[in-house]
Motif scaffolding. Structure first.
Motif, PDB file in Angstrom:
ATOM      1  N   PHE A   1       0.821  -1.197   0.000  1.00  9.38           N
ATOM      2  CA  PHE A   1       0.000   0.000   0.000  1.00  9.38           C
ATOM      3  C   PHE A   1       0.863   1.258   0.000  1.00  9.38           C
ATOM      4  CE2 PHE A   1      -2.804  -3.210   1.992  1.00  9.38           C
ATOM      5  CZ  PHE A   1      -3.772  -3.229   1.005  1.00  9.38           C
ATOM      6  N   GLU A   2       2.066   1.153   0.569  1.00 11.57           N
ATOM      7  CA  GLU A   2       2.971   2.300   0.546  1.00 11.57           C
ATOM      8  C   GLU A   2       3.323   2.677  -0.888  1.00 11.57           C
ATOM      9  OE1 GLU A   2       6.369   2.078   3.213  1.00 11.57           O
ATOM     10  OE2 GLU A   2       5.149   0.930   4.636  1.00 11.57           O
ATOM     11  N   GLN A   3       3.555   1.670  -1.719  1.00  8.84           N
ATOM     12  CA  GLN A   3       3.869   1.931  -3.124  1.00  8.84           C
ATOM     13  C   GLN A   3       2.690   2.589  -3.832  1.00  8.84           C
ATOM     14  OE1 GLN A   3       5.010  -1.859  -4.669  1.00  8.84           O
ATOM     15  NE2 GLN A   3       7.002  -1.865  -3.641  1.00  8.84           N
ATOM     16  N   CYS A   4       1.510   2.165  -3.464  1.00  7.92           N
ATOM     17  CA  CYS A   4       0.281   2.744  -4.029  1.00  7.92           C
ATOM     18  C   CYS A   4       0.248   4.248  -3.783  1.00  7.92           C
ATOM     19  CB  CYS A   4      -0.919   2.113  -3.330  1.00  7.92           C
ATOM     20  SG  CYS A   4      -2.052   1.293  -4.388  1.00  7.92           S
ATOM     21  N   ILE A   5       0.498   4.630  -2.541  1.00  9.60           N
ATOM     22  CA  ILE A   5       0.451   6.033  -2.155  1.00  9.60           C
ATOM     23  C   ILE A   5       1.587   6.816  -2.810  1.00  9.60           C
ATOM     24  CG2 ILE A   5       0.638   7.629  -0.199  1.00  9.60           C
ATOM     25  CD1 ILE A   5      -0.714   5.445   1.503  1.00  9.60           C
ATOM     26  N   GLU A   6       2.759   6.171  -2.922  1.00 13.26           N
ATOM     27  CA  GLU A   6       3.888   6.836  -3.572  1.00 13.26           C
ATOM     28  C   GLU A   6       3.571   7.143  -5.028  1.00 13.26           C
ATOM     29  OE1 GLU A   6       7.376   4.428  -2.983  1.00 13.26           O
ATOM     30  OE2 GLU A   6       7.293   4.661  -0.803  1.00 13.26           O
ATOM     31  N   LYS A   7       2.910   6.197  -5.704  1.00 12.10           N
ATOM     32  CA  LYS A   7       2.572   6.393  -7.117  1.00 12.10           C
ATOM     33  C   LYS A   7       1.428   7.380  -7.307  1.00 12.10           C
ATOM     34  CE  LYS A   7       4.284   2.033  -8.883  1.00 12.10           C
ATOM     35  NZ  LYS A   7       4.010   0.807  -9.617  1.00 12.10           N
ATOM     36  N   ASP A   8       0.466   7.362  -6.378  1.00  7.90           N
ATOM     37  CA  ASP A   8      -0.691   8.251  -6.475  1.00  7.90           C
ATOM     38  C   ASP A   8      -1.057   8.735  -5.084  1.00  7.90           C
ATOM     39  OD1 ASP A   8      -3.033   9.602  -6.974  1.00  7.90           O
ATOM     40  OD2 ASP A   8      -4.101   7.895  -7.834  1.00  7.90           O
ATOM     41  N   SER A   9      -0.555   9.922  -4.729  1.00  4.44           N
ATOM     42  CA  SER A   9      -0.775  10.450  -3.375  1.00  4.44           C
ATOM     43  C   SER A   9      -2.222  10.884  -3.140  1.00  4.44           C
ATOM     44  CB  SER A   9       0.170  11.625  -3.104  1.00  4.44           C
ATOM     45  OG  SER A   9      -0.155  12.705  -3.951  1.00  4.44           O
ATOM     46  N   ASP A  10      -3.055  10.823  -4.158  1.00  5.45           N
ATOM     47  CA  ASP A  10      -4.470  11.158  -4.014  1.00  5.45           C
ATOM     48  C   ASP A  10      -5.362   9.921  -3.998  1.00  5.45           C
ATOM     49  OD1 ASP A  10      -4.078  13.923  -3.883  1.00  5.45           O
ATOM     50  OD2 ASP A  10      -4.028  14.092  -6.061  1.00  5.45           O
ATOM     51  N   PHE A  11      -4.766   8.743  -3.787  1.00  5.03           N
ATOM     52  CA  PHE A  11      -5.525   7.497  -3.769  1.00  5.03           C
ATOM     53  C   PHE A  11      -5.930   7.180  -2.334  1.00  5.03           C
ATOM     54  CE2 PHE A  11      -5.673   2.713  -4.071  1.00  5.03           C
ATOM     55  CZ  PHE A  11      -6.813   2.666  -4.866  1.00  5.03           C
ATOM     56  N   LEU A  12      -7.109   7.634  -1.951  1.00  3.01           N
ATOM     57  CA  LEU A  12      -7.602   7.481  -0.583  1.00  3.01           C
ATOM     58  C   LEU A  12      -7.610   6.034  -0.091  1.00  3.01           C
ATOM     59  CD1 LEU A  12      -8.915   8.554   2.010  1.00  3.01           C
ATOM     60  CD2 LEU A  12     -11.103   8.513   0.796  1.00  3.01           C
ATOM     61  N   PRO A  13      -8.100   5.067  -0.875  1.00  2.45           N
ATOM     62  CA  PRO A  13      -8.093   3.678  -0.368  1.00  2.45           C
ATOM     63  C   PRO A  13      -6.702   3.175   0.028  1.00  2.45           C
ATOM     64  CG  PRO A  13      -9.524   3.843  -2.276  1.00  2.45           C
ATOM     65  CD  PRO A  13      -8.788   5.162  -2.170  1.00  2.45           C
ATOM     66  N   GLY A  14      -5.664   3.680  -0.624  1.00  2.70           N
ATOM     67  CA  GLY A  14      -4.298   3.289  -0.261  1.00  2.70           C
ATOM     68  C   GLY A  14      -3.952   3.718   1.154  1.00  2.70           C
ATOM     69  N   TYR A  15      -4.325   4.954   1.510  1.00  2.00           N
ATOM     70  CA  TYR A  15      -4.085   5.444   2.870  1.00  2.00           C
ATOM     71  C   TYR A  15      -4.850   4.609   3.895  1.00  2.00           C
ATOM     72  CZ  TYR A  15      -1.964   9.735   1.039  1.00  2.00           C
ATOM     73  OH  TYR A  15      -1.142  10.632   0.403  1.00  2.00           O
ATOM     74  N   ILE A  16      -6.123   4.366   3.581  1.00  2.00           N
ATOM     75  CA  ILE A  16      -6.964   3.629   4.527  1.00  2.00           C
ATOM     76  C   ILE A  16      -6.434   2.211   4.743  1.00  2.00           C
ATOM     77  CG2 ILE A  16      -9.263   2.638   4.888  1.00  2.00           C
ATOM     78  CD1 ILE A  16     -10.356   5.223   3.524  1.00  2.00           C
ATOM     79  N   MET A  17      -6.111   1.525   3.674  1.00  2.00           N
ATOM     80  CA  MET A  17      -5.626   0.148   3.812  1.00  2.00           C
ATOM     81  C   MET A  17      -4.257   0.089   4.491  1.00  2.00           C
ATOM     82  SD  MET A  17      -8.145  -1.589   2.990  1.00  2.00           S
ATOM     83  CE  MET A  17      -7.354  -3.163   3.204  1.00  2.00           C
ATOM     84  N   LEU A  18      -3.384   1.036   4.172  1.00  2.00           N
ATOM     85  CA  LEU A  18      -2.076   1.069   4.830  1.00  2.00           C
ATOM     86  C   LEU A  18      -2.247   1.350   6.323  1.00  2.00           C
ATOM     87  CD1 LEU A  18       1.007   1.041   4.865  1.00  2.00           C
ATOM     88  CD2 LEU A  18       0.951   3.467   4.170  1.00  2.00           C
ATOM     89  N   GLY A  19      -3.064   2.337   6.650  1.00  2.00           N
ATOM     90  CA  GLY A  19      -3.282   2.677   8.054  1.00  2.00           C
ATOM     91  C   GLY A  19      -3.888   1.527   8.836  1.00  2.00           C
ATOM     92  N   LYS A  20      -4.872   0.846   8.239  1.00  2.00           N
ATOM     93  CA  LYS A  20      -5.507  -0.286   8.924  1.00  2.00           C
ATOM     94  C   LYS A  20      -4.531  -1.450   9.075  1.00  2.00           C
ATOM     95  CE  LYS A  20      -9.804  -1.364   7.893  1.00  2.00           C
ATOM     96  NZ  LYS A  20     -11.074  -1.584   7.142  1.00  2.00           N
ATOM     97  N   THR A  21      -3.733  -1.705   8.064  1.00  2.00           N
ATOM     98  CA  THR A  21      -2.743  -2.783   8.143  1.00  2.00           C
ATOM     99  C   THR A  21      -1.768  -2.513   9.279  1.00  2.00           C
ATOM    100  OG1 THR A  21      -2.930  -3.218   5.768  1.00  2.00           O
ATOM    101  CG2 THR A  21      -0.939  -4.006   6.866  1.00  2.00           C
ATOM    102  N   LEU A  22      -1.272  -1.284   9.357  1.00  2.00           N
ATOM    103  CA  LEU A  22      -0.352  -0.926  10.436  1.00  2.00           C
ATOM    104  C   LEU A  22      -1.040  -1.045  11.797  1.00  2.00           C
ATOM    105  CD1 LEU A  22       1.302   2.165   8.718  1.00  2.00           C
ATOM    106  CD2 LEU A  22       2.429  -0.013   9.237  1.00  2.00           C
TER     107      LEU A  22
END
Length: 127
Positions: A1-22
């Motif tokens: 999910f970190e790579q997702c956010i790095e590629k597209d910093s406006d991809f909200l689901p990436g933040y949510i999934m990364l935060g929940k995983t952590l």
């Protein structure tokens, strides 16, 4: 999910999934940072605010922060039953039993089958 956010910093689901995983891996500080950034980028997103509030609940010194996040959610959507439920938990910790009961009842009216509410209400009534 970190790579997702790095590629597209406006991809909200990436933040949510990364935060929940952590969060579920017990990496609460990292999760908090991710959700803070998510709330900063997407202030109207209830899911990010909800998880940030849940993280704040882990530290009694941050109850006011948690309450703020849940209040923000409810300003936008008064039917978000989990926000009512966790506000009730905060009021209970603060010894504000009347306020806790009101929030539990609001949550119960929205989500009738949410068993935690009935359990926690029972505990309050025992007091």
């Amino acid at each position: 999910f970190e790579q997702c956010i790095e590629k597209d910093s406006d991809f909200l689901p990436g933040y949510i999934m990364l935060g929940k995983t952590l969060y579920f891996n017990g990496e609460f500080e990292k999760s908090e940072k991710v959700f803070k950034k998510s709330v900063e980028k997407f202030p109207g997103n209830s899911t990010s605010r909800f998880w940030l509030g849940r993280i704040y609940l882990l530290d009694d010194s941050k109850l006011a922060n948690a309450k703020y996040e849940f209040d923000q959610i409810l300003q936008g959507d008064d039917t978000y039953f989990e926000a009512h439920y966790y506000l009730a938990k905060i009021y209970e910790k603060e010894g504000k039993i009347k306020e806790a009961l009101l929030e539990y009842h609001k949550a119960k009216l929205i989500k009738l089958g949410f068993e935690k509410i009935h359990r926690d209400l029972g505990k309050l009534y025992e007091l």
